[in-house]
Design a protein around this motif. Structure first.
Motif, PDB file in Angstrom:
ATOM      1  N   SER A 290       3.122   8.205  -3.799  1.00  0.00           N
ATOM      2  CA  SER A 290       3.391   6.787  -4.061  1.00  0.00           C
ATOM      3  C   SER A 290       4.305   6.228  -2.985  1.00  0.00           C
ATOM      4  O   SER A 290       4.914   6.965  -2.209  1.00  0.00           O
ATOM      5  CB  SER A 290       4.038   6.620  -5.443  1.00  0.00           C
ATOM      6  N   ALA A 291       4.406   4.897  -2.950  1.00  0.00           N
ATOM      7  CA  ALA A 291       5.211   4.261  -1.908  1.00  0.00           C
ATOM      8  C   ALA A 291       5.787   2.946  -2.398  1.00  0.00           C
ATOM      9  O   ALA A 291       5.146   2.206  -3.147  1.00  0.00           O
ATOM     10  CB  ALA A 291       4.378   4.021  -0.646  1.00  0.00           C
ATOM     11  N   HIS A 305       4.133   4.079 -10.036  1.00  0.00           N
ATOM     12  CA  HIS A 305       3.415   4.973  -9.128  1.00  0.00           C
ATOM     13  C   HIS A 305       2.367   4.172  -8.372  1.00  0.00           C
ATOM     14  O   HIS A 305       2.084   3.024  -8.687  1.00  0.00           O
ATOM     15  CB  HIS A 305       2.795   6.157  -9.883  1.00  0.00           C
ATOM     16  N   GLY A 306       1.780   4.814  -7.368  1.00  0.00           N
ATOM     17  CA  GLY A 306       0.753   4.164  -6.565  1.00  0.00           C
ATOM     18  C   GLY A 306       1.272   3.760  -5.200  1.00  0.00           C
ATOM     19  O   GLY A 306       2.466   3.797  -4.910  1.00  0.00           O
ATOM     20  N   SER A 307       0.338   3.378  -4.348  1.00  0.00           N
ATOM     21  CA  SER A 307       0.675   2.944  -2.998  1.00  0.00           C
ATOM     22  C   SER A 307      -0.096   1.667  -2.688  1.00  0.00           C
ATOM     23  O   SER A 307      -1.273   1.706  -2.393  1.00  0.00           O
ATOM     24  CB  SER A 307       0.306   4.045  -1.992  1.00  0.00           C
ATOM     25  N   PRO A 308       0.552   0.475  -2.767  1.00  0.00           N
ATOM     26  CA  PRO A 308       1.952   0.260  -3.145  1.00  0.00           C
ATOM     27  C   PRO A 308       2.163   0.500  -4.639  1.00  0.00           C
ATOM     28  O   PRO A 308       1.242   0.376  -5.433  1.00  0.00           O
ATOM     29  CB  PRO A 308       2.183  -1.206  -2.786  1.00  0.00           C
ATOM     30  N   LEU A 759       1.284   1.606  12.976  1.00  0.00           N
ATOM     31  CA  LEU A 759       0.946   2.475  11.844  1.00  0.00           C
ATOM     32  C   LEU A 759       2.244   2.837  11.140  1.00  0.00           C
ATOM     33  O   LEU A 759       3.140   3.424  11.745  1.00  0.00           O
ATOM     34  CB  LEU A 759       0.235   3.749  12.314  1.00  0.00           C
ATOM     35  N   GLY A 760       2.348   2.482   9.852  1.00  0.00           N
ATOM     36  CA  GLY A 760       3.572   2.711   9.105  1.00  0.00           C
ATOM     37  C   GLY A 760       3.792   4.174   8.766  1.00  0.00           C
ATOM     38  O   GLY A 760       2.899   5.018   8.871  1.00  0.00           O
ATOM     39  N   THR A 761       4.993   4.469   8.307  1.00  0.00           N
ATOM     40  CA  THR A 761       5.389   5.839   7.975  1.00  0.00           C
ATOM     41  C   THR A 761       4.422   6.468   6.973  1.00  0.00           C
ATOM     42  O   THR A 761       4.135   5.905   5.922  1.00  0.00           O
ATOM     43  CB  THR A 761       6.804   5.851   7.383  1.00  0.00           C
ATOM     44  N   GLY A 762       3.919   7.657   7.298  1.00  0.00           N
ATOM     45  CA  GLY A 762       3.062   8.399   6.380  1.00  0.00           C
ATOM     46  C   GLY A 762       1.649   7.886   6.253  1.00  0.00           C
ATOM     47  O   GLY A 762       0.902   8.362   5.403  1.00  0.00           O
ATOM     48  N   ALA A 763       1.233   6.926   7.080  1.00  0.00           N
ATOM     49  CA  ALA A 763      -0.124   6.386   6.998  1.00  0.00           C
ATOM     50  C   ALA A 763      -1.127   7.389   7.567  1.00  0.00           C
ATOM     51  O   ALA A 763      -0.804   8.198   8.441  1.00  0.00           O
ATOM     52  CB  ALA A 763      -0.221   5.066   7.749  1.00  0.00           C
ATOM     53  N   LEU A 764      -2.365   7.317   7.072  1.00  0.00           N
ATOM     54  CA  LEU A 764      -3.441   8.176   7.570  1.00  0.00           C
ATOM     55  C   LEU A 764      -4.637   7.320   7.932  1.00  0.00           C
ATOM     56  O   LEU A 764      -5.101   6.511   7.120  1.00  0.00           O
ATOM     57  CB  LEU A 764      -3.835   9.231   6.534  1.00  0.00           C
ATOM     58  N   VAL A 765      -5.152   7.497   9.145  1.00  0.00           N
ATOM     59  CA  VAL A 765      -6.308   6.769   9.650  1.00  0.00           C
ATOM     60  C   VAL A 765      -7.466   7.739   9.765  1.00  0.00           C
ATOM     61  O   VAL A 765      -7.360   8.775  10.422  1.00  0.00           O
ATOM     62  CB  VAL A 765      -6.005   6.135  11.025  1.00  0.00           C
ATOM     63  N   HIS A 766      -8.602   7.399   9.118  1.00  0.00           N
ATOM     64  CA  HIS A 766      -9.746   8.292   9.090  1.00  0.00           C
ATOM     65  C   HIS A 766     -10.716   7.955  10.214  1.00  0.00           C
ATOM     66  O   HIS A 766     -10.540   6.990  10.957  1.00  0.00           O
ATOM     67  CB  HIS A 766     -10.435   8.206   7.731  1.00  0.00           C
ATOM     68  N   PRO A 779       3.075   1.433   5.345  1.00  0.00           N
ATOM     69  CA  PRO A 779       3.418   2.840   5.122  1.00  0.00           C
ATOM     70  C   PRO A 779       2.578   3.478   4.022  1.00  0.00           C
ATOM     71  O   PRO A 779       2.160   2.817   3.063  1.00  0.00           O
ATOM     72  CB  PRO A 779       4.894   2.778   4.708  1.00  0.00           C
ATOM     73  N   ASP A 780       2.324   4.771   4.161  1.00  0.00           N
ATOM     74  CA  ASP A 780       1.645   5.602   3.169  1.00  0.00           C
ATOM     75  C   ASP A 780       0.229   5.116   2.876  1.00  0.00           C
ATOM     76  O   ASP A 780      -0.352   5.477   1.868  1.00  0.00           O
ATOM     77  CB  ASP A 780       2.453   5.658   1.868  1.00  0.00           C
TER      78      ASP A 780
END
Length: 803
Positions: A290-291, A305-308, A759-766, A779-780
């Motif tokens: 979560s973020a 919980h969740g992102s955001p 790209l924010g902290t903890g982000a993932l690019v597929h 982030p995230d």
């Protein structure tokens, strides 16, 4: 109006799936055989139409027909929508500032290495003057303690001298303010106090750095906060592993610092992110995966919980409290400190000295009167020592991770609540540290042999349906003896099995089971009591639910999670290779290739070890001539050699050619070769985070990277498939992953990150993703495969969508 929307949506989708007509009631996945990549392209085309509202992947999965999707879109208020806020791209940076900053960072690093070399040389000379084992031990205690204390106090002194007290502010990258910031950050990450995460001693250390932390706080995360004066944590709070609360962020070419405020009796879950300006009230909870960002504030007593993050009705603290007195915490902290000062440091210092001086085989290497690096005997002895040391590491290391923790296993009873900071807590930490050793998982991962290794350390893998890729190279746990994975399940990289639960005063370990015939995606925290069963697809970064019915035969995506199809026909084209005689032949060929890859990489690791041995003993051989400064120079030489060695190794494996997008079976010869590429180490690149040298390393590895890119700790898996524009900002712990491996299918494609992107902290690019110039990913966030982010857009969430 609904019919008009249906018609336009159908026309757009027909163009994407390349058919003449799409019936309004045809299911996207079951009838049209589309997959998430195809539907991402559909969403991108819809967003380009001015006559249609924006569509996200969450909308597509929630309304999987044209008719239901059009009806859902019609429910959106028809009042003039607010135009998306275009992000202001960072102005082009200054190349002279960039170069000057790199030069200053190099001088700081060189100075640190020189200081470390001089101190080490003088210390070893003083230790060597001792007589007998007792004398050597006594001097090792004094020198080791002074070395430990100096390494811990140096970041504190640097912080107060270079920065003073951190305040909310921002400053551009590559300037003098940034150099001061980077120096403090680098020293914090390099100091030995990080080894005391999970101890009250670490909390005390953060207080010395200016953090306002109340009594009874437990921090289990190794993500060290940098701007500590801006961190406030109330009494009785617990922060789980891999939570990020850095009190700064890198955004659009600038460093922004800001407060993170956590109240009393708060729970922060694993793999969570707290951005600057966020706060959590007393008694609040933030779930795993979560973020909190955009200055979000969790009201007192609420659970999110969740992102955001959003409100949730789930209690994430499921272990009852225990009696954990202040005396217990102090005793645990002092015991750990004394263990480091009286056992670990003396063994490291004195043991190394005794080994080098008492081993008769090292007479040529260490003889002060030879100083002849051209001697054949010199290299022969270095060769023999490196081989013996490497083999000893393999044998002793495997025995350590597979046998010693088993002796401790009976001391922890599943389901029993224990107080923190006592004997049982020490046992749990010892088991986790020993069995999470990365080397053997790196060696055996992405092959059939990882199954045997995980079983040897305690995993319950039931009746294994061997695929040759049952697990990746990055799997972690709190205890392996309570980890069960069902038959036929495949696990990608980054799984964290959370089979220990914590409160601020107590913990317990419990059985954690992943069902049979699952596919577990990347970077997933899997908790005790997870409500997933058999035949599930757990997508990348999904928040594993702890409430509701047990999910079976479905896919889960997002944070919070929602259901998606378990699989689609287009993704099952290689299923025939996973059955009968075809599977046996394919698996046998893959096993032979993987075994050769393991042997090759063991040899290459030893070769690197041998080269570093030669460098180290050359220092001993020339010490009388060059003095202690040579020790510091050898540290820099070792880092430079390691970087160049692994860059050359990767380029040789790739034959100096870029990768090409792929869609193939995991039994295809190409995929076996690609797995070999994953075993090339990139751990040494962490040293270059936040410096221009990281960009140089990426460029040499094949990344098409622009000028003045700021990389604060990104990971790029397929380098030659990635393009990054000028002045992009990659925040800490981001991941750029140009592939996926769902069940038995491997897919890869290009990723393009435009100029000035963040790209924010903890982000993932597929894979298959394009971010337009100046776009920002929060982030995230999880930016799914095939997404196209418009220039200047702000996207966020899991899965990410326009905001």
């Amino acid at each position: 109006m609904a019919n008009g929307t249906e018609r336009v949506l159908a026309e757009v989708l027909a163009g994407v799936v390349e058919v003449e007509h799409v019936p309004p009631d045809s299911h996207f996945f079951d009838d049209l055989c589309a997959n998430s990549l195809v539907m991402a392209h559909f969403c991108a085309r819809v967003r380009k139409r001015a006559d249609l509202p924006a569509v996200s992947m969450r909308d597509v999965y929630g309304h999987p027909t044209i008719r239901s999707l059009a009806a859902a879109l019609e429910e959106v208020p028809t009042a003039a929508p607010a135009a998306p806020v275009a992000q202001t791209p960072p102005p082009p940076g200054s190349t002279p500032r960039y170069v000057l900053c790199g030069a200053l960072q190099f001088l700081v690093f060189a100075g640190y290495c020189a200081l470390a070399g001089l101190v080490t040389a003088r210390g070893y000379a003083w230790v060597s003057a001792g007589s007998g084992v007792v004398g050597i031990y006594g001097r090792s205690v004094v020198f080791g303690g002074a070395l430990f204390l100096g390494a811990c106090l140096l970041p504190i002194a640097a912080k107060w001298l270079l920065v003073g007290r951190w305040r909310p502010t921002e400053f551009p990258l590559w300037g003098l303010a940034y150099v001061r910031f980077w120096t403090v950050k680098a020293l914090l990450h390099a100091n030995p106090m990080v080894l005391f995460v999970g101890s009250p001693l670490y909390v005390l250390y953060l207080r010395l750095l200016g953090a306002r932390i109340g009594p009874g706080v437990t921090i289990l995360s190794r993500a060290v906060p940098v701007c500590t004066d801006l961190l406030t944590i109330g009494a009785g709070t617990v922060i789980r592993k891999d939570a990020h609360f850095l009190c700064y962020r890198a955004h659009a070419g600038r460093i922004q610092t800001g407060p993170v405020t956590i109240g009393r009796n708060v729970f922060v879950g694993e793999n969570s992110v707290l951005e600057i300006g966020t706060s959590m009230g007393d008694g609040t909870q933030l779930g795993h995966a979560s973020a909190l960002y955009d200055g979000a504030s969790v009201p007192a007593g609420e659970r999110w919980h969740g992102s955001p993050a959003q409100p949730a009705d789930i209690d994430y603290v499921r272990v009852p409290p225990a009696n954990c007195s202040a005396l217990r915490r102090v005793t645990f902290a002092l015991t750990g400190l004394l263990q480091a000062l009286l056992v670990v440091m003396p063994l490291t210092v004195g043991g190394t000295y005794l080994l080098l001086t008492e081993m008769p085989a090292l007479d040529v290497l260490l003889a002060p009167d030879t100083q002849d690096l051209t001697s054949a005997a010199f290299y022969a002895e270095a060769l023999g020592l490196s081989i013996a040391g490497f083999l000893a590491f393999l044998v002793v290391g495997f025995a350590t991770v597979s046998l010693l923790p088993r002796a401790l296993r009976p001391l922890l009873r599943p389901g029993r609540t224990y107080p923190l900071y006592g004997f049982h807590y020490s046992v749990q930490r010892t088991i986790a540290r020993m069995t999470n050793l990365k080397f053997f998982k790196w060696l055996c991962g992405d092959s059939s042999y990882i199954v045997g290794y995980l079983r040897s350390i305690g995993y319950d893998l039931s009746h294994v349906e061997q695929t040759g890729s049952n697990f990746g190279t990055e799997v972690q746990h709190e205890t392996p003896y309570l980890t069960k994975v069902g038959s036929g399940t495949m696990v990608a990289d980054g799984l964290s099995v959370m089979n220990a639960e914590f409160s601020a005063t107590s913990f317990r370990v419990s059985q954690t089971s992943i069902g049979a015939h699952n596919f577990v995606g990347n970077h997933i925290a899997y908790p005790v009591g997870a409500r997933t069963g058999d035949n599930c697809l757990l997508a990348t970064k999904v928040l594993i639910p702890l409430d509701g019915e047990v999910r079976e035969g479905v896919g889960l995506l997002g944070s919070p999670a929602f259901e998606i199809p378990r699989s689609v026909e287009r993704d099952s084209r290689f299923d025939h290779l996973r059955e009968g005689d075809e599977l046996r032949r394919s698996l046998s060929a893959k096993n032979r290739y993987n075994l050769r890859s393991m042997g090759l990489h063991l040899f290459l690791r030893w070769l690197h070890w041998f080269a570093l041995t030669v460098i180290a003993f050359a220092v001993f051989d020339l010490y009388e001539v060059a003095g202690g400064i040579l020790v510091g120079a050898s540290l820099m030489l070792g880092l430079a050699f390691t970087t160049g060695y692994y860059i050359l190794l990767e380029r040789l494996i790739c034959r100096f050619r870029p990768l090409q997008p792929q869609l193939c079976s995991i039994y295809d010869p190409y995929f076996r070769w690609h797995e070999r590429l994953w075993k090339v180490s990139d751990n040494h690149l962490v040293v270059f985070n936040g410096t221009p040298f990281k960009n140089l390393a990426w460029r040499l590895l094949g990344v098409r990277i622009g000028r003045r890119v700021f990389d604060d700790g990104a990971s790029i898996t397929e380098r030659t498939l990635v393009t990054i524009g000028d002045d992009a900002t990659l925040a800490a712990h981001t991941k750029v992953q140009a592939h996926s491996q769902e069940d038995g299918t491997f897919k890869s494609d290009h990723i393009t990150i435009g100029a000035g992107c963040t790209l924010g902290t903890g982000a993932l690019v597929h894979y298959g993703v394009t971010l337009g110039d100046g776009a920002v990913l929060a982030p995230d966030s999880f930016l799914m495969k095939g997404e196209q982010v418009p220039p200047g857009a702000l996207w966020g969430g899991n899965p990410a969508a326009g905001r």
